[in-house]
Enzyme design. Structure first.
Site, mmCIF file in Angstrom:
data_model
loop_
_atom_site.group_PDB
_atom_site.id
_atom_site.type_symbol
_atom_site.label_atom_id
_atom_site.label_comp_id
_atom_site.label_asym_id
_atom_site.label_seq_id
_atom_site.Cartn_x
_atom_site.Cartn_y
_atom_site.Cartn_z
ATOM 1 N N VAL A 75 0.827 -1.202 0.000
ATOM 2 C CA VAL A 75 0.000 0.000 0.000
ATOM 3 C C VAL A 75 0.864 1.256 0.000
ATOM 4 C CG1 VAL A 75 -2.110 -0.828 1.039
ATOM 5 C CG2 VAL A 75 -0.169 -0.316 2.510
ATOM 6 N N GLU B 97 -2.937 -8.201 -2.560
ATOM 7 C CA GLU B 97 -3.826 -8.031 -1.422
ATOM 8 C C GLU B 97 -4.710 -6.818 -1.658
ATOM 9 O OE1 GLU B 97 -2.075 -8.395 2.580
ATOM 10 O OE2 GLU B 97 -2.561 -6.288 2.679
ATOM 11 N N LYS C 171 11.895 11.503 8.140
ATOM 12 C CA LYS C 171 11.863 12.674 9.030
ATOM 13 C C LYS C 171 12.942 13.701 8.661
ATOM 14 C CE LYS C 171 8.507 10.864 11.519
ATOM 15 N NZ LYS C 171 7.144 11.243 11.178
HETATM 16 O O1 0RQ Z 1 5.292 8.935 9.582
HETATM 17 O O2 0RQ Z 1 2.976 9.613 9.264
HETATM 18 O O3 0RQ Z 1 4.372 10.562 11.110
HETATM 19 O O4 0RQ Z 1 4.834 11.188 8.727
HETATM 20 O O5 0RQ Z 1 6.257 6.118 8.879
HETATM 21 O O6 0RQ Z 1 5.709 6.394 6.159
HETATM 22 O O7 0RQ Z 1 6.872 7.346 4.181
HETATM 23 O O8 0RQ Z 1 4.429 7.906 4.613
HETATM 24 O O9 0RQ Z 1 5.212 5.606 3.838
HETATM 25 O O10 0RQ Z 1 2.696 5.276 4.069
HETATM 26 O O11 0RQ Z 1 4.168 3.916 2.496
HETATM 27 O O12 0RQ Z 1 4.240 3.575 4.979
HETATM 28 C C1 0RQ Z 1 6.249 0.659 6.036
HETATM 29 C C2 0RQ Z 1 4.702 2.067 7.390
HETATM 30 C C3 0RQ Z 1 5.359 2.747 5.055
HETATM 31 C C4 0RQ Z 1 3.805 0.804 5.373
HETATM 32 C C5 0RQ Z 1 5.034 1.568 5.987
HETATM 33 C C6 0RQ Z 1 7.345 7.019 9.139
HETATM 34 C C7 0RQ Z 1 7.092 8.179 8.196
HETATM 35 C C8 0RQ Z 1 5.594 8.325 8.327
HETATM 36 C C9 0RQ Z 1 4.673 6.312 7.077
HETATM 37 P P1 0RQ Z 1 4.290 10.172 9.671
HETATM 38 P P2 0RQ Z 1 5.529 6.921 4.669
HETATM 39 P P3 0RQ Z 1 3.976 4.622 3.769
HETATM 40 C C10 0RQ Z 1 0.333 -5.261 2.160
HETATM 41 C C11 0RQ Z 1 1.596 -4.757 2.541
HETATM 42 C C12 0RQ Z 1 3.609 -2.849 6.518
HETATM 43 C C13 0RQ Z 1 2.435 -3.597 5.954
HETATM 44 C C14 0RQ Z 1 2.631 -3.989 4.537
HETATM 45 C C15 0RQ Z 1 3.389 -0.409 6.180
HETATM 46 C C16 0RQ Z 1 5.138 6.875 8.419
HETATM 47 O O13 0RQ Z 1 4.103 0.415 4.073
HETATM 48 O O14 0RQ Z 1 2.640 -0.308 7.140
HETATM 49 O O15 0RQ Z 1 3.695 -3.961 3.972
HETATM 50 N N1 0RQ Z 1 3.891 -1.624 5.803
HETATM 51 N N2 0RQ Z 1 1.573 -4.373 3.936
HETATM 52 O O16 0RQ Z 1 7.791 9.316 8.611
HETATM 53 C C17 0RQ Z 1 10.943 6.436 11.570
HETATM 54 C C18 0RQ Z 1 11.874 5.331 9.730
HETATM 55 C C19 0RQ Z 1 10.652 5.582 9.019
HETATM 56 C C20 0RQ Z 1 9.641 6.266 9.694
HETATM 57 C C21 0RQ Z 1 8.954 5.763 7.677
HETATM 58 N N3 0RQ Z 1 12.898 4.676 9.173
HETATM 59 N N4 0RQ Z 1 11.949 5.759 10.987
HETATM 60 N N5 0RQ Z 1 9.772 6.697 10.965
HETATM 61 N N6 0RQ Z 1 8.609 6.356 8.828
HETATM 62 N N7 0RQ Z 1 10.217 5.287 7.774
HETATM 63 C C22 0RQ Z 1 -0.797 -4.256 2.419
HETATM 64 C C23 0RQ Z 1 -1.506 -4.478 3.736
HETATM 65 O O17 0RQ Z 1 -1.165 -5.277 4.508
HETATM 66 C C24 0RQ Z 1 -2.744 -3.629 4.033
#
Ligand code: 0RQ
Length: 501
Positions: free
Chosen positions: A267, A291, A405
């Site tokens: 996603v 998915e 960040k």
């Molecule tokens: O935080 O909302 O406070 O700004 O994580 O990150 O960059 O907006 O990216 O929405 O694509 O999410 C892995 C969480 C990425 C998601 C993840 C912080 C960043 C932000 C969101 P803010 P982005 P995305 C099948 C696949 C697991 C489930 C999965 C996820 C927030 O893709 O939940 O893969 N994956 N399912 O700032 C600290 C870091 C960070 C960080 C990102 N290194 N350290 N904060 N963030 N990297 C689909 C389903 O299962 C439904």
């Protein structure tokens, strides 16, 4: 709107949302629809949150144990979490209110592989399900329930719950009937799923329930509470570009077929940018065994680039939600919506040889991936279906921007602060900096490839310094680490707000 309820037996159960919510009491386990906002209950869950607020106002306890498909909606997770009315939650959460409750230690959260939930609930691992609340587009004369934009674990909730509440939502086009495929068998040991192509249909198009258990049918007319995607940024476009170059290279060398194996896409912003790149890329006749079905895949179905999609749920922007309702006749011919134990089934993912593309929070230099916990301890969402696909795919790809960040965090670190995907389940890693092909590389070779290709230049010298010192001061030469320093980058961020020295 009553016309959507054709079964006379179930028509007699039509009532208001408050009456339905009154069937639920403190401490009950609820099995609800919802896989992204698609298919989540709306009216009954809001009425339930109201009940919780009133009970709390009187100083009485009121909370429920909440099981769903995956993430749900502000009308379910959000409304109940605001009242602190969720004591236990499984298997995935994407709601900010509930995330706050979990991270404050107020809600017990079980973060689980999505394909595992239904068979484990049926096996009795988590106790009984008291009430099911599911959304339907219609109830047929024969009692068959036509699901909406997701099925999630609804079959299992209907089979297991003692009491059933159905929201019949006439917002959804009636033309959705026929898109779903509900497997009546099991996915426990001894069973086999007869899916050999992404568009194979192996079950019925409707859900079944014992009508005697249906205590309430609530009529609604409301769209899902979708969020709009952010504009695709340059980083996401660069990640997509590196991936397309990789696929062109692999097909040119004959390691992947010209039509590519079935695609799974996670996603979010990056995943949508990857789909946009496929729209403009050279590959034709694509198929997806995935998915979540986002805007990008629907665009490819319409343009003819993609031929067939199997999925668990739609997760679309507000604009796309309107378009797809008008387009349902066409989409129904190309999409099979399945319950999640089938859409995400590792047996099928392995048989089809899928390409899994998921997003991560961070990875370490050896290729272990953290998808869920910020600084090891704050949950972001959950593993979702990423593990169902990553372990079993022919090729498992993880992607992320190289920094988070505003550059205070490197997404490539010496050691991940939490592990969701072990390095054996990660073959390709991509950031906007480039792509690391980890196939056939030893741990030390992987570290060199990831630092050179994926790390941000600001953090490359620090990572190389760590690796060089780990290699020379090694306790073990296979996967060299400086144990006292491995998590010091995270510690520094917690203390100073930045991983930089
Ligand atoms: O935080 O909302 O406070 O700004 O994580 O990150 O960059 O907006 O990216 O929405 O694509 O999410 C892995 C969480 C990425 C998601 C993840 C912080 C960043 C932000 C969101 P803010 P982005 P995305 C099948 C696949 C697991 C489930 C999965 C996820 C927030 O893709 O939940 O893969 N994956 N399912 O700032 C600290 C870091 C960070 C960080 C990102 N290194 N350290 N904060 N963030 N990297 C689909 C389903 O299962 C439904």
């Amino acid at each position: 709107e009553q016309d959507r309820v054709k079964s006379t037996a179930l028509r007699s159960r039509i009532c208001g949302a408050e009456d339905a919510a009154a069937l639920i009491s403190d401490g009950m386990s609820l099995g609800c629809g919802g896989f992204t906002p698609s298919g989540a209950p709306k009216a009954v869950s809001r009425a339930l949150a109201q009940r919780a607020a009133e009970a709390h106002g009187r100083g009485e306890p009121f909370s429920v144990r909440l099981f769903t498909g995956a993430s749900s909606s502000p009308a379910l997770d959000g409304a109940l979490a605001r009242e602190n009315a969720i004591s236990f939650r499984m298997p995935y959460n994407g709601d900010a209110q509930l995330r706050g409750r979990i991270n404050a230690g107020e809600t017990a959260y079980v973060d689980a592989h999505l394909s595992r939930v239904a068979p484990w609930v049926r096996a009795g691992f988590f106790g009984e399900i008291d009430v099911a609340i599911i959304e339907a587009a219609a109830i047929r004369e024969d009692g068959g329930i036509v699901p909406t934009l997701s099925i999630g674990n609804n079959k299992t909730w209907l089979d297991m719950a003692k009491t059933v509440i159905i929201e019949v939502n006439s917002h959804h086009s009636a033309a959705i009937e026929g898109m779903h495929d509900i497997w009546g068998g099991d996915t426990l040991p001894g069973s086999a799923l007869p899916i050999r192509r992404v568009d194979d249909r192996i079950g019925e198009t409707v859900l079944r329930v014992d009508p005697a258990k249906v205590r309430a049918v609530v009529l609604t007319n409301e769209p899902d509470l979708n969020a709009s995607f952010r504009e695709t940024d340059d980083g996401a476009r660069q990640i997509a570009g590196h991936l397309m170059e990789f696929f062109r290279h692999e097909t040119a060398r004959g390691r992947l077929p010209q039509t590519l194996p079935p695609l799974q896409s996670g996603v979010g912003n990056v995943a949508n940018a990857v789909m946009a790149a496929f729209s403009e890329g050279p590959f034709e006749n694509l198929v997806a065994y995935t998915e979540v079905i986002q805007d990008g895949m629907l665009a490819m179905l319409r343009s003819g680039k993609m031929r067939a999609v199997s999925g668990a749920a739609f997760s679309v922007s507000v604009d796309e939600a309107k378009r797809l309702n008008a387009d349902m006749e066409f989409l129904r011919k190309h999409i099979v919506l399945r319950q999640q134990e089938v859409s995400n089934n590792p047996e099928v993912v392995r048989r089809l040889g899928c390409i899994a593309m998921n997003t991560m929070i961070e990875a370490d230099i050896y290729g272990n991936v953290n998808s869920t916990r910020v600084m090891g301890s704050r949950v972001q969402n959950g593993i979702g279906g990423s593990g169902d696909f990553a372990r079993s795919a022919l090729l498992s790809i993880f992607m992320a921007p190289s920094m988070a960040k505003a550059g205070s965090i490197s997404a490539i670190v010496p050691m991940v602060s939490h592990v969701d995907h072990i390095n054996q389940d990660v073959q390709i890693m991509v950031t906007e900096q480039g792509l690391a092909d980890l196939r056939g590389l030893s741990a030390r070779q992987r570290a060199r490839a990831i630092i050179a290709n994926c790390a941000h230049p600001d953090y490359q010298p620090m990572l190389l310094d760590y690796l060089n010192r780990a290699e020379s001061g090694q306790y073990g030469g296979d996967t060299p680490h400086l144990l006292g320093e491995a998590l010091s980058w995270h510690q520094r961020f917690v203390e100073t707000g930045s991983m930089r020295f």
